[in-house]
Design a protein around this motif. Structure first.
Motif, short mmCIF file in Angstrom:
data_model
loop_
_atom_site.label_atom_id
_atom_site.label_comp_id
_atom_site.label_asym_id
_atom_site.label_seq_id
_atom_site.Cartn_x
_atom_site.Cartn_y
_atom_site.Cartn_z
N UNK A 32 0.83 -1.23 0.06
CA UNK A 32 -0.07 -0.03 -0.21
C UNK A 32 0.90 1.18 -0.06
N UNK A 33 1.61 1.26 -1.17
CA UNK A 33 2.68 2.46 -0.96
C UNK A 33 2.49 3.17 -2.49
N UNK A 34 2.29 4.52 -2.71
CA UNK A 34 2.02 5.12 -3.74
C UNK A 34 3.68 5.68 -4.20
N UNK A 35 4.23 5.27 -5.08
CA UNK A 35 5.46 5.70 -5.53
C UNK A 35 5.46 7.35 -6.10
N UNK A 36 4.33 7.43 -6.81
CA UNK A 36 4.18 8.79 -7.61
C UNK A 36 2.94 9.02 -8.10
N UNK A 37 2.73 10.07 -8.89
CA UNK A 37 1.52 10.32 -9.38
C UNK A 37 1.82 10.90 -10.91
N UNK A 38 1.22 10.51 -11.79
CA UNK A 38 1.10 10.75 -13.27
C UNK A 38 0.19 12.08 -13.37
N UNK A 39 0.50 13.06 -13.82
CA UNK A 39 -0.33 14.38 -13.65
C UNK A 39 -0.65 14.51 -15.20
N UNK A 40 -1.52 15.55 -15.39
CA UNK A 40 -2.32 15.57 -16.76
C UNK A 40 -1.50 15.93 -17.83
N UNK A 41 -0.25 16.69 -17.49
CA UNK A 41 0.63 17.30 -18.39
C UNK A 41 1.60 16.28 -18.96
N UNK A 42 1.66 14.87 -18.03
CA UNK A 42 2.58 13.93 -18.42
C UNK A 42 3.74 14.00 -17.39
N UNK A 43 3.94 14.95 -16.57
CA UNK A 43 4.81 14.89 -15.47
C UNK A 43 4.60 13.72 -14.54
N UNK A 44 5.72 13.18 -13.99
CA UNK A 44 5.48 12.15 -12.94
C UNK A 44 5.98 12.78 -11.65
N UNK A 45 5.36 13.06 -10.68
CA UNK A 45 5.80 13.38 -9.45
C UNK A 45 5.87 12.37 -8.22
N UNK A 46 7.25 12.02 -7.90
CA UNK A 46 7.24 11.07 -6.82
C UNK A 46 6.79 11.37 -5.74
N UNK A 47 6.58 10.56 -5.02
CA UNK A 47 5.90 10.77 -3.56
C UNK A 47 7.21 11.37 -2.63
N UNK A 48 6.81 12.47 -2.37
CA UNK A 48 7.85 13.28 -1.34
C UNK A 48 7.80 12.71 -0.19
N UNK A 49 7.00 12.23 0.35
CA UNK A 49 7.10 11.20 1.58
C UNK A 49 8.30 10.31 1.68
#
Length: 217
Positions: free
Chosen positions: A63-80
């Motif tokens: 149950x770990x989110x590595x990151x999030x794909x945003x609508x402009x294509x950017x991938x933002x890593x989970x800053x936690x």
């Protein structure tokens, strides 16, 4: 706390947010179901309603989110996650993660073609009110906050009917102001907190977004 419907919960949140009625503001939902909550808020405040399109990439079997794909294509890593944790996960699951990122972005592109997504440029110099129907974790909030950082907003406000303690802790970190009607330690499925399961498909959410001006009151 339980709610008759998402729409009713949105009306309750709208009452708390009426101080923004005569300011430049925008209401942005995190999910299609969140639009049901967001619509009465935008209707009462006479403002823009839009949808943030994003997709989480989770580590398989955890149950770990590595990151999030945003609508402009950017991938933002989970800053936690620490860099060493991120590197370790990516090293072990890189093939899976790369495939997930491609699949998630393709899905977002399909939804973008159907409309409803907010243009971040329209949020500049606005009070931005981010809304969802329920938040179990703070991962998506952190990703959205990071995504909005380059935009000069007046204020970032988070408004949800129900959220976990973890999500509220995250909200305190990323937002200037928060409105949560109910905080729960043992967060169940979001639908559990509504008597009427008034969820929306993406097409239905887009219809509400397109008709918002007609529903101003």
């Amino acid at each position: 706390m339980y709610f008759p419907s998402r729409h009713d919960a949105g009306e309750m949140l709208a009452e708390r947010l009426m101080k923004y009625r005569y300011e430049d503001c925008a209401v942005v939902a995190l999910t299609a179901s969140g639009v049901t909550v967001a619509e009465p808020i935008a209707a009462r405040l006479h403002c823009l309603l839009g949808l943030f399109l994003s997709e989480p990439v989770k580590i398989p079997g955890e149950d770990v989110t590595l990151g999030t794909v945003m609508q402009d294509g950017d991938f933002l890593y989970n800053s936690n996650l620490s860099k060493s944790d991120t590197d370790e996960y990516y090293g072990e699951f890189h093939s899976y993660i790369d495939a997930e990122k491609r699949e998630k972005f393709q899905h977002i592109n399909r939804l973008l073609g159907e409309g409803g997504a907010v243009d971040p440029r329209l949020l500049r110099e606005h009070v931005v009110i981010v809304v969802d129907d329920g938040l179990r974790t703070g991962a998506k909030l952190r990703a959205i906050a990071d995504y909005l950082k380059p935009i000069k907003m007046k204020r970032l406000v988070l408004a949800v009917p129900v959220a976990s303690v973890e999500a509220v802790d995250e909200m305190h970190i990323v937002a200037d102001e928060l409105h949560v009607l109910s905080v729960t330690e043992n967060f169940l499925a979001t639908a559990h907190y509504y008597d009427t399961n008034d969820t929306l498909t993406h097409d239905q959410a887009v219809e509400k977004i397109n008709n918002i001006i007609l529903n101003w009151r």
